[in-house]
Design an enzyme around this catalytic site. Structure first.
Site, short mmCIF file in Angstrom:
data_model
loop_
_atom_site.label_atom_id
_atom_site.label_comp_id
_atom_site.label_asym_id
_atom_site.label_seq_id
_atom_site.Cartn_x
_atom_site.Cartn_y
_atom_site.Cartn_z
N HIS A 1 0.81 -1.21 0.00
CA HIS A 1 0.00 0.00 0.00
C HIS A 1 0.85 1.27 0.00
CE1 HIS A 1 -4.28 0.91 0.15
NE2 HIS A 1 -3.99 2.01 0.82
N ASP B 1 -7.49 4.41 9.38
CA ASP B 1 -8.83 4.36 8.80
C ASP B 1 -9.04 3.08 7.99
OD1 ASP B 1 -9.60 6.76 9.90
OD2 ASP B 1 -9.03 7.94 8.17
N GLU C 1 -12.35 13.20 13.65
CA GLU C 1 -11.69 13.47 12.38
C GLU C 1 -12.43 14.61 11.69
OE1 GLU C 1 -10.79 10.40 9.63
OE2 GLU C 1 -9.76 9.12 11.08
#
Length: 511
Positions: free
Chosen positions: A83, A147, A260
């Site tokens: 990633h 997240d 957030e």
């Protein structure tokens, strides 16, 4: 089994050949199915390795690194779920270690007489698997998350690991008590705050430069049954930041459990960055008549969540109203939904599935992540959000405050100045060209944003940094550069590890 690396080293690359080509590992070495390791989620760079090593455990990794150390040029990169954005997990003409191949139990352990719990997990495990194992079997969960949970434990600990719980518990690097690490010398070492502490703090946020994390002990806490997830809208950035900073600096019990925020385009026509991106449920929609006509090209969403047990549902309503009571959001622009804890933490998984279905997941992702000081975030909003990015980025534009006291300065993470700073995450997810903008255009816009920050003297640091010159890396680390180089000289003196970061070159001169 005995695996041989001789034929994996390029025939013309004589200097890369160690004296002894034989390496005894229990896993496998593959020079055929390696294309996946030549790219990453960013999709902008390519670096084909000589081979992919699928180790059975830390001992195999140790042997591979020691093998590489006997050559002049061979490098080694640990790859989790691939990633990274700018080739950080690649090893061009080197060896890539597939950390996902390591099988290991996810084991909950008690300490302090059973009053506290942690989980021992291998560095290649996905956070979503850690969640499922701990929650479903023991009713426990790690305190700090990212997240997106389709990331490996070792990968996020090598950077920081940030989400809406960071204001309270710190990043994931502040929630690990012990590591097993294989250093750039091939030494397998168990480390903690009190044992081999220099290595422990070096690898946390160390961008893979000092060692490969093969096991981590992560703190756990009792998990809630449910989460009330809420979004409220602001048109004034000053009010948005005032309320967000208030929430993240309140004592535990006087705030939400998750805080957030994000920026979205003040437009009906943009299904990705516009009004449609705000609602939490398909039955909900944003009423544009509630948005004042004085609003600018972008508006702001504060996203919060409160944990609760099912038996406490009625009292939770009162708590939510009390916590929201003093906030200055636009009345009538409030959205909320109740989810179980697993659904909430796995919320990005649904977005992943949609992105894979429409082809966006495999498109390039020129993401840009920054930490910006509190004193400069208003200027960033004016020059970047309301100017350069007023039409959005084709994906989420996150912005929310973090509290410096929750971070440990002994780790290798570098932060901007101030007690409060903001994370800004521009998560571009456009369709591939020609259905979306050329990736070069998006990269150019990222460069424009960075140059705007530099030109205006903003105090900022790149999160998931990527630079091409030693001078830029020195600027990034600032007064921590000397410490970083000394740690490299101690734990990876031949600069074998993580060549894709482009901080050090193989066999560079280290003090």
């Amino acid at each position: 089994m005995i695996a041989y690396l001789e034929h994996f080293v390029h025939e013309n690359d004589v200097e890369s050949r160690p004296d002894n080509y034989e390496i005894d590992i229990q896993g496998t070495i593959d020079d055929k199915s390696i294309d996946f390791a030549a790219k990453d989620f960013g999709g902008m760079l390519a670096g084909k390795p000589l081979a992919v090593v699928r180790p059975s455990g830390a001992d195999d990794i140790s042997r591979v690194i020691k093998y590489a150390s006997r050559s002049e040029n061979l490098t080694v990169a640990a790859r989790g779920n691939g990633h990274s954005i700018n080739g950080q997990a690649m090893a061009d003409k080197g060896l890539v270690i597939d950390m996902r191949s390591i099988e290991g139990e996810i084991t909950v352990v008690g300490f302090n007489g059973g009053a506290s719990y942690a989980v021992d997990v291998n560095g290649g495990a996905l956070w979503e698997d850690v969640l499922k194992r701990c929650l479903l079997r023991r009713g426990l969960a790690p305190r700090s998350w990212t997240d997106y949970l389709g990331l490996t434990v070792g990968g996020t600990l090598s950077n920081a690991g940030v989400s809406g719980q960071t204001f309270r518990y710190g990043p994931q690097t502040s929630n690990v008590t012990e590591l097993e690490v294989v250093t750039g010398k091939g030494d397998k070492i168990v480390c903690s705050e009190n044992q081999n502490s220099e290595l422990f703090f070096s690898v946390l946020g160390g961008l893979g430069q000092f060692g490969i994390i093969t096991r981590a002990r992560v703190l756990l806490q009792p998990a809630p049954d449910m989460v009330k997830w809420i979004r409220v809208i602001y048109t004034e950035f000053a009010e948005f930041t005032r309320d967000a900073e208030s929430l993240v600096t309140r004592p535990e019990g006087e705030s939400f459990d998750y805080v957030e925020g994000f920026v979205f385009v003040n437009s009906y026509d943009d299904p990705v960055n516009g009004w449609a991106s705000v609602a939490l449920d398909p039955d909900q929609s944003l009423d544009p008549t509630r948005i004042p006509r004085t609003a600018g090209p972008v508006v702001y969403c504060l996203e919060v969540a409160l944990h609760y047990q099912k038996v406490d549902r009625s009292s939770t309503v009162d708590t939510v109203e009390r916590l929201l009571g003093g906030l200055r959001y636009c009345k009538g622009l409030r959205f909320e939904v109740d989810l179980n804890y697993m659904e909430f933490l796995m919320r990005v998984k649904r977005a992943e599935q949609q992105a894979k279905a429409n082809g966006i997941w495999d498109a390039p992702h020129p993401w840009l992540n920054l930490f910006v000081s509190k004193k400069d975030i208003a200027g960033f909003d004016r020059l970047v959000f309301n100017n350069i990015l007023k039409h959005g980025v084709g994906g989420p534009m996150l912005v929310y405050p973090l509290v410096r006291s929750k971070w440990d300065d002994r780790t290798s993470v570098v932060l901007p100045d101030g007690d409060i700073f903001y994370i800004v995450a521009l998560l571009r997810s456009s369709p591939p060209y020609p259905n979306g903008p050329p990736v070069e255009e998006l990269v150019s816009q990222n460069c424009e944003i960075i140059q705007t920050c530099i030109k205006n003297g903003f105090n900022f640091k790149l999160y998931f940094p990527h630079y091409k010159s030693e001078e830029d890396w020195k600027k990034h680390f600032g007064n921590q550069w000397t410490r970083f180089v000394e740690r490299k000289a101690t734990f990876d003196p031949k600069a074998i590890l993580a060549p894709g970061q482009k901080i050090f070159t193989r066999n560079c001169q280290l003090p």
